[in-house]
Design a protein around this motif. Structure first.
Motif, PDB file in Angstrom:
ATOM      1  N   MET A 141      38.808  38.730  65.848  1.00 24.66           N
ATOM      2  CA  MET A 141      38.864  37.830  64.685  1.00 24.66           C
ATOM      3  C   MET A 141      37.610  36.972  64.642  1.00 24.66           C
ATOM      4  N   ASN A 142      37.096  36.796  63.437  1.00 25.79           N
ATOM      5  CA  ASN A 142      35.827  36.095  63.269  1.00 25.79           C
ATOM      6  C   ASN A 142      36.050  34.802  62.483  1.00 25.79           C
ATOM      7  N   ALA A 143      36.199  33.695  63.234  1.00 24.97           N
ATOM      8  CA  ALA A 143      36.442  32.415  62.564  1.00 24.97           C
ATOM      9  C   ALA A 143      35.187  31.879  61.887  1.00 24.97           C
ATOM     10  N   GLU A 144      34.044  32.548  62.114  1.00 25.04           N
ATOM     11  CA  GLU A 144      32.801  32.074  61.473  1.00 25.04           C
ATOM     12  C   GLU A 144      32.857  32.217  59.953  1.00 25.04           C
ATOM     13  N   ALA A 145      33.756  33.058  59.457  1.00 22.62           N
ATOM     14  CA  ALA A 145      33.857  33.225  58.006  1.00 22.62           C
ATOM     15  C   ALA A 145      34.557  32.047  57.332  1.00 22.62           C
ATOM     16  N   VAL A 146      35.185  31.161  58.104  1.00 26.08           N
ATOM     17  CA  VAL A 146      35.891  30.022  57.503  1.00 26.08           C
ATOM     18  C   VAL A 146      34.897  29.174  56.709  1.00 26.08           C
ATOM     19  N   GLY A 147      35.264  28.850  55.508  1.00 22.89           N
ATOM     20  CA  GLY A 147      34.394  28.066  54.640  1.00 22.89           C
ATOM     21  C   GLY A 147      33.565  28.916  53.691  1.00 22.89           C
ATOM     22  N   LYS A 148      33.516  30.213  53.951  1.00 21.87           N
ATOM     23  CA  LYS A 148      32.742  31.091  53.069  1.00 21.87           C
ATOM     24  C   LYS A 148      33.351  31.093  51.662  1.00 21.87           C
ATOM     25  N   THR A 149      32.503  30.992  50.653  1.00 21.11           N
ATOM     26  CA  THR A 149      32.955  30.957  49.260  1.00 21.11           C
ATOM     27  C   THR A 149      32.340  32.125  48.512  1.00 21.11           C
ATOM     28  N   TYR A 150      33.125  32.717  47.637  1.00 20.74           N
ATOM     29  CA  TYR A 150      32.711  33.926  46.925  1.00 20.74           C
ATOM     30  C   TYR A 150      32.323  33.596  45.490  1.00 20.74           C
ATOM     31  N   ALA A 151      31.591  34.513  44.888  1.00 19.29           N
ATOM     32  CA  ALA A 151      31.116  34.286  43.519  1.00 19.29           C
ATOM     33  C   ALA A 151      32.308  34.133  42.569  1.00 19.29           C
ATOM     34  N   PRO A 152      32.272  33.133  41.685  1.00 21.25           N
ATOM     35  CA  PRO A 152      33.383  32.943  40.744  1.00 21.25           C
ATOM     36  C   PRO A 152      33.532  34.141  39.803  1.00 21.25           C
ATOM     37  N   THR A 153      34.763  34.360  39.353  1.00 22.83           N
ATOM     38  CA  THR A 153      35.002  35.373  38.330  1.00 22.83           C
ATOM     39  C   THR A 153      35.618  34.676  37.110  1.00 22.83           C
ATOM     40  N   VAL A 154      35.387  35.259  35.948  1.00 18.89           N
ATOM     41  CA  VAL A 154      35.909  34.689  34.702  1.00 18.89           C
ATOM     42  C   VAL A 154      36.897  35.676  34.102  1.00 18.89           C
ATOM     43  N   TYR A 155      38.068  35.167  33.714  1.00 20.90           N
ATOM     44  CA  TYR A 155      39.116  36.002  33.119  1.00 20.90           C
ATOM     45  C   TYR A 155      39.456  35.437  31.738  1.00 20.90           C
ATOM     46  N   ALA A 156      39.359  36.296  30.710  1.00 19.74           N
ATOM     47  CA  ALA A 156      39.718  35.896  29.344  1.00 19.74           C
ATOM     48  C   ALA A 156      41.187  36.246  29.120  1.00 19.74           C
ATOM     49  N   VAL A 157      42.002  35.245  28.833  1.00 15.73           N
ATOM     50  CA  VAL A 157      43.455  35.427  28.733  1.00 15.73           C
ATOM     51  C   VAL A 157      43.819  35.937  27.337  1.00 15.73           C
ATOM     52  N   GLY A 158      44.460  37.103  27.292  1.00 15.23           N
ATOM     53  CA  GLY A 158      44.822  37.699  26.008  1.00 15.23           C
ATOM     54  C   GLY A 158      46.315  37.604  25.718  1.00 15.23           C
ATOM     55  N   ARG A 159      46.632  37.537  24.431  1.00 14.65           N
ATOM     56  CA  ARG A 159      48.039  37.419  24.017  1.00 14.65           C
ATOM     57  C   ARG A 159      48.875  38.604  24.492  1.00 14.65           C
ATOM     58  N   GLU A 160      48.360  39.825  24.294  1.00 16.28           N
ATOM     59  CA  GLU A 160      49.175  40.989  24.678  1.00 16.28           C
ATOM     60  C   GLU A 160      49.313  41.109  26.190  1.00 16.28           C
ATOM     61  N   LYS A 161      48.297  40.643  26.939  1.00 18.17           N
ATOM     62  CA  LYS A 161      48.413  40.686  28.410  1.00 18.17           C
ATOM     63  C   LYS A 161      49.513  39.725  28.872  1.00 18.17           C
ATOM     64  N   ILE A 162      49.564  38.562  28.250  1.00 17.19           N
ATOM     65  CA  ILE A 162      50.646  37.624  28.584  1.00 17.19           C
ATOM     66  C   ILE A 162      52.003  38.256  28.277  1.00 17.19           C
ATOM     67  N   ARG A 163      52.104  38.916  27.127  1.00 20.35           N
ATOM     68  CA  ARG A 163      53.405  39.510  26.771  1.00 20.35           C
ATOM     69  C   ARG A 163      53.765  40.664  27.710  1.00 20.35           C
ATOM     70  N   GLU A 164      52.761  41.471  28.055  1.00 16.44           N
ATOM     71  CA  GLU A 164      52.999  42.579  28.998  1.00 16.44           C
ATOM     72  C   GLU A 164      53.504  42.027  30.337  1.00 16.44           C
ATOM     73  N   TYR A 165      52.834  40.973  30.822  1.00 20.97           N
ATOM     74  CA  TYR A 165      53.233  40.369  32.093  1.00 20.97           C
ATOM     75  C   TYR A 165      54.635  39.754  31.976  1.00 20.97           C
ATOM     76  N   ALA A 166      54.875  39.042  30.892  1.00 21.15           N
ATOM     77  CA  ALA A 166      56.173  38.385  30.706  1.00 21.15           C
ATOM     78  C   ALA A 166      57.306  39.410  30.709  1.00 21.15           C
ATOM     79  N   HIS A 167      57.086  40.537  30.026  1.00 17.49           N
ATOM     80  CA  HIS A 167      58.118  41.587  30.023  1.00 17.49           C
ATOM     81  C   HIS A 167      58.322  42.149  31.432  1.00 17.49           C
ATOM     82  N   ALA A 168      57.237  42.339  32.178  1.00 25.41           N
ATOM     83  CA  ALA A 168      57.351  42.951  33.511  1.00 25.41           C
ATOM     84  C   ALA A 168      58.117  42.069  34.489  1.00 25.41           C
ATOM     85  N   VAL A 169      58.064  40.750  34.306  1.00 29.48           N
ATOM     86  CA  VAL A 169      58.785  39.864  35.229  1.00 29.48           C
ATOM     87  C   VAL A 169      60.095  39.351  34.629  1.00 29.48           C
TER      88      VAL A 169
END
Lengths: 145, 131
Positions: free
Chosen positions: A1-29
């Motif tokens: 195990m490599n504790a040296e990775a603690v604190g490492k931060t990754y490049a941000p990602t951007v997600y555009a929230v869509g109406r149909e994706k919300i509905r698809e997810y809502a139906h699935a749960v």
């Protein structure tokens, strides 16, 4: 195990929230609240568009968590990994049309009772810089320590 | 909601193809959830549920009890064992305390007599009572 990775931060990602994706997810749960399904009902309740169920955070943040899970510096053995625990803390509700930026970091890497505990944190903010969700993802690798 | 009160139980039975729909909805296509042969090859009884789908059922029990998605402030869970399709899951919970209009709820998801989500804690903001 490599504790040296603690604190490492990754490049941000951007997600555009869509109406149909919300509905698809809502139906699935199994969500039946019209706020998640019916734009007219959401608008009548004062929202711009349909509202994401709180657990929709999985959809907009998990693509950011994946690079951390697969990072060779972290060194998780997937064959022995289980998702041990999960915490989410929510801020303002997410609605269709939002753009969510998620940043993931390695919070801790620890040995406990012979197993490795790999904890990641995700922070998701909307286009108005409000924090909509903070996630703490705990993965256990059996026999890693 | 007052300390000691139970929230209404949520019962749901994931159908045979639920994991396929949830994989598409969530983006988690790990084959242990959608490929029966693969799941058995790695020692599982068959395809297993996504833990985060089961967590979504725990979340739904809280938001349905508290009056909507805006009520849920925090949810922390531990996953144990594995959930399976085509068997009923029951989410139960009890209010442990209420402070500053926020109820802290001990909650869990049980399938076939074993808690597949346990030691879970939810914080829900209670609706303001209109005088």
């Amino acid at each position: 195990m490599n504790a040296e990775a603690v604190g490492k931060t990754y490049a941000p990602t951007v997600y555009a929230v869509g109406r149909e994706k919300i509905r698809e997810y809502a139906h699935a749960v199994g969500e039946t609240n019209p706020l998640h399904l019916d734009p007219a009902a959401a608008r009548a309740a004062g929202f711009r568009d349909v509202v994401a169920p709180p657990m929709f955070c999985v959809v907009y943040s998990s693509q950011s968590v994946a690079p951390a899970l697969f990072d060779p510096d972290v060194g998780i053995n997937f064959a022995l990994m289980v998702h041990g625990g999960q915490e989410f803390v929510w801020g303002p509700l997410v609605v269709a049309g939002d753009e969510i930026t998620t940043t993931v970091s390695v919070k801790s890497i620890e040995a406990r009772a012979g197993n490795g505990f790999f904890v990641f944190e995700s922070q998701s903010v909307n286009q108005d810089s409000e924090t909509v969700c903070t996630g703490t993802w705990t993965n256990i690798v059996r026999g890693a320590a | 909601m007052n300390p000691g009160d139970a929230i209404p139980a949520l019962k749901t039975t994931p159908d045979r193809y639920l994991t396929v729909r949830y994989a598409g909805a969530s983006g988690d296509f790990n084959p242990i959830h959608i490929d029966e042969d693969f799941a058995k090859q790695v020692g599982l009884p068959g395809r297993i549920l996504h833990g985060l789908w089961t967590m979504a059922q725990v979340a739904r029990a809280q938001t349905e009890a508290a009056g909507g998605p805006q009520s849920l402030q925090r949810l922390a869970v531990q996953f144990r064992g594995m959930g399976l399709p085509e068997a009923e899951i029951e989410v139960t919970g009890e209010v442990r305390e209420v402070r500053d209009g926020v109820a802290v709820i001990d909650t869990r998801a049980v399938q076939n007599g074993s808690a597949i989500i346990r030691n879970a804690e939810a914080e829900v903001r209670l609706p303001t009572i209109q005088e």
